[in-house]
Write a protein that holds these residues in place. Sequence first.
Motif, short mmCIF file in Angstrom:
data_model
loop_
_atom_site.label_atom_id
_atom_site.label_comp_id
_atom_site.label_asym_id
_atom_site.label_seq_id
_atom_site.Cartn_x
_atom_site.Cartn_y
_atom_site.Cartn_z
N ALA A 1 12.32 -2.14 -2.13
CA ALA A 1 12.64 -3.29 -1.29
C ALA A 1 14.14 -3.41 -1.06
CB ALA A 1 12.10 -4.57 -1.92
N THR B 1 15.92 -2.13 -4.63
CA THR B 1 15.17 -2.73 -5.74
C THR B 1 13.83 -2.04 -5.85
OG1 THR B 1 16.21 -4.85 -5.29
CG2 THR B 1 14.27 -4.87 -6.71
N VAL B 2 13.54 -1.50 -7.02
CA VAL B 2 12.27 -0.84 -7.28
C VAL B 2 11.46 -1.79 -8.17
CG1 VAL B 2 11.16 1.19 -8.29
CG2 VAL B 2 13.42 1.41 -7.19
N ALA B 3 10.24 -2.12 -7.73
CA ALA B 3 9.39 -2.97 -8.57
C ALA B 3 8.26 -2.14 -9.15
CB ALA B 3 8.81 -4.13 -7.75
N GLY B 4 8.05 -2.26 -10.44
CA GLY B 4 6.98 -1.54 -11.12
C GLY B 4 6.41 -2.42 -12.22
N LYS B 5 6.47 -1.91 -13.45
CA LYS B 5 5.92 -2.67 -14.58
C LYS B 5 6.72 -3.94 -14.85
CE LYS B 5 5.68 0.99 -17.34
NZ LYS B 5 5.36 1.95 -18.37
N VAL C 1 1.43 -4.23 -4.82
CA VAL C 1 0.70 -2.98 -5.04
C VAL C 1 -0.17 -3.09 -6.28
CG1 VAL C 1 2.36 -1.47 -3.89
CG2 VAL C 1 2.60 -1.90 -6.33
N LYS D 1 3.63 4.60 -13.56
CA LYS D 1 4.35 3.46 -13.04
C LYS D 1 5.65 3.36 -13.84
CE LYS D 1 2.89 -1.20 -11.85
NZ LYS D 1 1.73 -2.08 -11.78
N GLU E 1 5.64 -6.91 -12.30
CA GLU E 1 4.22 -7.23 -12.46
C GLU E 1 4.08 -8.68 -12.90
OE1 GLU E 1 1.90 -3.87 -13.95
OE2 GLU E 1 0.94 -5.31 -15.30
N THR F 1 1.72 -5.82 -9.01
CA THR F 1 3.16 -5.62 -8.88
C THR F 1 3.65 -6.24 -7.58
OG1 THR F 1 3.18 -3.67 -10.26
CG2 THR F 1 4.98 -3.89 -8.68
N SER G 1 10.57 -2.02 -13.47
CA SER G 1 11.35 -2.51 -12.33
C SER G 1 12.83 -2.26 -12.60
CB SER G 1 11.12 -4.00 -12.14
OG SER G 1 9.74 -4.24 -11.96
N GLU H 1 4.08 6.33 -9.21
CA GLU H 1 3.23 5.70 -8.20
C GLU H 1 3.06 4.22 -8.53
OE1 GLU H 1 -0.61 7.59 -8.47
OE2 GLU H 1 -1.01 6.77 -10.44
N GLU H 2 2.37 3.50 -7.63
CA GLU H 2 2.09 2.08 -7.80
C GLU H 2 3.38 1.27 -7.99
OE1 GLU H 2 -1.06 1.30 -10.66
OE2 GLU H 2 -0.97 -0.86 -10.26
N ILE H 3 4.36 1.56 -7.15
CA ILE H 3 5.63 0.82 -7.18
C ILE H 3 5.96 0.37 -5.76
CG2 ILE H 3 6.56 2.07 -9.17
CD1 ILE H 3 8.21 3.72 -7.11
N THR H 4 6.97 -0.48 -5.63
CA THR H 4 7.48 -0.82 -4.30
C THR H 4 8.98 -0.55 -4.27
OG1 THR H 4 8.01 -3.09 -4.90
CG2 THR H 4 5.81 -2.72 -3.99
N LYS I 1 -4.45 3.83 -5.32
CA LYS I 1 -3.35 2.88 -5.21
C LYS I 1 -3.37 2.22 -3.82
CE LYS I 1 -2.07 4.14 -9.26
NZ LYS I 1 -3.37 4.78 -9.62
N SER J 1 9.96 -4.23 2.34
CA SER J 1 9.28 -4.12 1.05
C SER J 1 8.02 -3.28 1.27
CB SER J 1 8.91 -5.52 0.53
OG SER J 1 8.02 -5.44 -0.56
N GLN J 2 8.01 -2.05 0.75
CA GLN J 2 6.90 -1.14 1.01
C GLN J 2 6.37 -0.54 -0.29
OE1 GLN J 2 5.72 -1.51 4.09
NE2 GLN J 2 6.19 0.45 5.05
N GLY J 3 5.07 -0.27 -0.33
CA GLY J 3 4.49 0.47 -1.44
C GLY J 3 5.00 1.90 -1.40
N SER K 1 5.48 -6.87 -0.26
CA SER K 1 4.31 -6.03 -0.51
C SER K 1 3.87 -6.22 -1.95
CB SER K 1 4.67 -4.57 -0.27
OG SER K 1 4.85 -4.35 1.11
N VAL L 1 -1.81 -1.22 -1.22
CA VAL L 1 -0.72 -2.15 -0.99
C VAL L 1 -1.17 -3.13 0.09
CG1 VAL L 1 0.30 -0.53 0.65
CG2 VAL L 1 1.70 -2.35 -0.25
#
Lengths: 447, 479
Positions: A409, A443-447, B426, A235, B245, B474, A238, A404-407, B400, A386-388, B424, B402
């Motif tokens: 948007a 925009t990337v969302a993660g930790k 995740v 991950k 997160e 997240t 963000s 992985e495990e990010i979005t 994983k 906004s997608q995984g 979304s 979503v």
Amino acid sequence: MKTQDFDIAAAREQALSLVAQVLDEAARRNADAAEVSVGRSYGFSATVRMGEVETLEHENDQDFVLTVYFGKRKASVSSSDLRAASVADMVAAACAIAGEVSEDECAGLCDPDDLAAAVADLDLDRPWSLDIAAAVELATECEDSARAAPEIVNSEGASVNTVRALHCYGNSHGFSGGWSGTRHGISCLVVAGDDNGMQRDGWYSLNRYSPRLETPAQVGARAAERAVRRLGARKIASCKAPVLFVPEMARTLFACFVSAVSGPALYRKTTFLQDTLGKRVFPEWLCMDEEPLIPGGLHSAPFDLDGVGTRAHAVVRDGVLDSYVLDSYSARRLGLHTTGNAGGVRNLAVRSNAGGFDDLVAEMGSGLVVTELIGSGINPVTGDYSQGAAGFWVENGALAYPVEEITVAGNLKDMFASVARAGDDVDERASIRCGSLLLPEMTVAGK
Amino acid sequence: MAKALDLAKENLLESSGLDENSIGGVLSSLMVPGVDDAELYFQHSRSESWSLEDGIVKEAGFGVARGVGVRAVAGEKTGFAYSDEIVLPALMDAGAAARAIVQSGGDGQLQAWRKSGRRDLYPEDNPAASMGAPEKVALLRSMDEAARRADARVKQVMVSLSGTHDIVLVAAADGTLTADVRPLVRLNAIVVAEDGGLKERGVSGAGGRFDYNTLLERHDPRELVEEAVRYALLNLEAVPAPAGEMVVVLGPGWPGVLLHEAIGHGLEGDFCRKGTSAFSNRIGERVAAAEVTVVDDGTLPDRRGSLNMDDEGMPTQCTTLIENGVLKGYMQDKLNARLMGAAPTGNGRRQSYAHLPMPRMTNTYMLPGRHDPDEIIRSVDRGIYAANFGGGQVDITSGKFVFSACEAYRIEGGKIAAPVKGVSLVGNGPDVLTRVSLVGNDLKLDDGIGTCGKNGQMVPVGVGQPTMRVDGLTVGGTA
């Protein structure tokens, strides 16, 4: 059992006679107009998993869809039951239901002038002389090639399939026609593993002509490579970053564009691209052309679901929306002319302004490559997106590590307007043909 | 029970000139040496739909799907063929195609027909006949009017009503001879509101395995469409959601989609047998907080995901998936249960006769905990309250998942604050439930709207949960 043994000429004759029979029956019940489509498909698929046959599936479908019109009232019925008595019952049911609905000013068949003048032979029907034993052999070869990679620890299997389909349509304007097409595929889905866990990915090749398929070994090797490169995915924090979508993901963005400029979204006013005909939607360099008549094209078709002849035309020219995507009904609703798109776009090609995937990674310098999108976080009314996602982080113009495990948007309207590059690594398997797509910032969302 | 079987025999066998003897003959021809099981799945499905747009009901449709699927299973191998024609020659052809997975010939042994007891979770009548066409049209019109009356900003209303009546009969070489008659109805509303050039939509729906009258008794159509209006108006005011997160409180009911995606799919027997699920070989391990118990229950009366029997003729049951945080069990069909040495759990489902069955969920939900939902909100200083959801998706191998929130708010200082735009969220299936810190006492099941896709096959399902606090998901916003 081979698809080439399927008597397509006889099936076509039967289907066209069913079309005529249904239209006659509708007329006998005093329908003012009617249209009917009859579909047949025949084929099989063989799946091999961990070196053993897992499934052999035979496909043998038939169905018809009828729409009847009584003045401006209409009703539709569909059935897989082609017994004469059942067909007559369905026509009666359609006529009865039509009496219960309200008048719709725009209901009706297509304009007779738009009907396909002749059914163009696009050379779409090329049966594969493949029997089940040979399909099993190819699938085995494909999976073996994937499992040869030491990191591949498990498999969901490799499949080889071949289908021959017939599409017939007729309406009470006197039009009646049919065409047939083949579709052959090789696919493979495998699991790579290490101490950190498992990753699954795959690859497929799809074509109307079997000689144009990638070899089973190529498909397997590519599936393995794609699964292995995801191992150790992490991950990320963000951030705002450039995002490069691989062709299979880029086309999902263009699919949002197509539905946003399609008839139903426009006449319902439920699109973020309302009233954009003649206006700039993409950067000036971007052009998009629909080419529905490509001989042998996977998504080619001589006429649309309204019986309207399909034709090559520009959809986006110099970044400006040149044509909506319309069928006869939505065109009438909007006071426009049908674009021959009942049933969707066929071979919509996005022109490239760049080299391939590697060139685009190098140009991006640092940012995110998206190889997978999951979820349903797209709002067609506002364009909010906004997608995984999963993919790779890029540093110094090269893939650095999997993520992985990010979005990801943004808003589709802004995303479309900002497209920086469309690659020449065009994927011809889908109805939208495009290469990799580089967006300058999301925009990337993660930790 | 007898009634369903008699109805199915009459509709699917007798009208096609078949009987128990002739289908026994087909099964017998399938049971060549090496074949472990053979099955015929007969289906006659009728469906109707009515839809309103622009204030008028201008589209109505009716559909029939009728055919038989023929399956032969040998070890891990499955041969499958189907026919849209239910006649003996087509059955024999399909049978020959299906048993091609084994090379040898000769007739095998059948078990004597075994007619099992059956549940009675829903009525057998065709729901389409429960209401006249003019009443259906009037219902949709009244909902359109209610939506427009609710707020002047409502610009577009789309309402639809649909009903299906599905008759299935399963005959298998192990002696299974059983039938089910399944009603399924659905009422759906989509509303678009516009204010100052901004547009937003709201969606709501309800349904279940009953007729239209029961649907309207359980769900006031005016309230249903007003709920869609409320979502649309709320989203007009929504501000961009944050990215990153954070603590997320999930509302009760349909947000149980999280359970379906995050752990449900990963506990389906096919993935677990093959070892491709992130949950493979983890029975007995702690995968959730101690307060978490999750079940899959196909036996709830008239729920959308319920079945008297699964599509292999096995009785449905309530299967405990996670008990007090520990992984207890998988969901099985006959094939995967046999190969794993486990008992079938009544989860073998298929989209239609033209599709192969596989382990699928029914109604998947979390049992209630001890906490008051308000107390859960108050416990969060900064975070997101996701009150309602759209759909979700999972990669069962990496774990994983979503899902998309369609009604969400910021939580600030223990209070619900501004609505945020749909986003979304995740997470990682195998550890998300270990991050559950509070479980509410307000278990709610969804309103009967869920459809699950797997390997291209769609089946109706249900989900549910109480309010629940997750410490770390997240959130995919832009702000």
